[in-house]
Motif scaffolding. Sequence first.
Motif, PDB file in Angstrom:
ATOM      1  N   LYS A 190      55.982  60.397  19.282  1.00 25.62           N
ATOM      2  CA  LYS A 190      55.012  60.445  20.380  1.00 25.62           C
ATOM      3  C   LYS A 190      53.834  61.348  20.054  1.00 25.62           C
ATOM      4  CE  LYS A 190      58.160  59.281  24.086  1.00 25.62           C
ATOM      5  NZ  LYS A 190      58.771  59.657  25.340  1.00 25.62           N
ATOM      6  N   THR A 191      54.105  62.456  19.380  1.00 23.78           N
ATOM      7  CA  THR A 191      53.019  63.356  18.982  1.00 23.78           C
ATOM      8  C   THR A 191      52.103  62.694  17.964  1.00 23.78           C
ATOM      9  OG1 THR A 191      54.422  65.280  19.408  1.00 23.78           O
ATOM     10  CG2 THR A 191      52.494  65.621  18.021  1.00 23.78           C
TER      11      THR A 191
ATOM     12  N   ASN B 108      49.992  60.120  19.759  1.00 28.11           N
ATOM     13  CA  ASN B 108      48.902  60.798  20.470  1.00 28.11           C
ATOM     14  C   ASN B 108      47.830  61.275  19.498  1.00 28.11           C
ATOM     15  OD1 ASN B 108      49.600  60.501  23.155  1.00 28.11           O
ATOM     16  ND2 ASN B 108      50.787  62.381  23.222  1.00 28.11           N
TER      17      ASN B 108
ATOM     18  N   ALA C  13      47.016  67.160  19.468  1.00 29.94           N
ATOM     19  CA  ALA C  13      47.995  66.263  20.098  1.00 29.94           C
ATOM     20  C   ALA C  13      49.146  67.054  20.706  1.00 29.94           C
ATOM     21  CB  ALA C  13      48.518  65.252  19.083  1.00 29.94           C
ATOM     22  N   LEU C  14      49.559  68.125  20.050  1.00 27.97           N
ATOM     23  CA  LEU C  14      50.598  68.989  20.615  1.00 27.97           C
ATOM     24  C   LEU C  14      50.115  69.665  21.897  1.00 27.97           C
ATOM     25  CD1 LEU C  14      52.056  70.600  17.377  1.00 27.97           C
ATOM     26  CD2 LEU C  14      53.252  69.078  18.965  1.00 27.97           C
TER      27      LEU C  14
ATOM     28  N   GLY D 113      49.960  67.015  24.602  1.00 26.79           N
ATOM     29  CA  GLY D 113      51.301  66.729  25.107  1.00 26.79           C
ATOM     30  C   GLY D 113      51.815  67.827  26.015  1.00 26.79           C
TER      31      GLY D 113
END
Length: 126
Positions: free
Chosen positions: A7-8, A11, A45-46, A49
Motif C-alpha cells: 500500500k505504501t 501510494n 507516501a509514509l 498514509g
Amino acid sequence: MKGFLIKTLINAVAIWVAAWIVNGIQLASGKADLGHKALTVVAVALVFGLVNFLIKPLVKLFSFPLFILTLGLITFVINALMLWLTSWAAGKLNLDFNVTGFVPALLGSLIISLVSWGLHLALDDD
C-alpha cells in the motif's frame, strides 16, 4: 506487513504520478538524482498514509452532516485537505514535497485516488 509495504509503494507511485501531472505539486527538485527522488516519494507516501490513518477518520466523523448534505462530495475536499496537510508535514520533516494551493491539492488528490485504485485492482492482496 507485506500489505502495508504494498500500500505504501502504491501510494508512492500515485503521488509520483500526481507530481508529474499537476503543475502545483513539486516532488524533489529537478537537480535531484533518481535515488533521492525515490526515497523522498516513499517518505512522503509514509507521511500521507499516517495522515490518512490518524487524522482523516476524525475529520470524516466531525463532518458527517456535510457528507449527508453534499451527498458525499465533501470527500473530494477532505482528500485535498489531507494532501495539503501532508505537504505541510513534509515541509516540517524537511522532505522535498510541496503543494502550492487548494486547486493543485484537489487535482492531485483525484489523481492519487484514481492511480491507487487502479493499482489496487491490478495487484492482488496476495
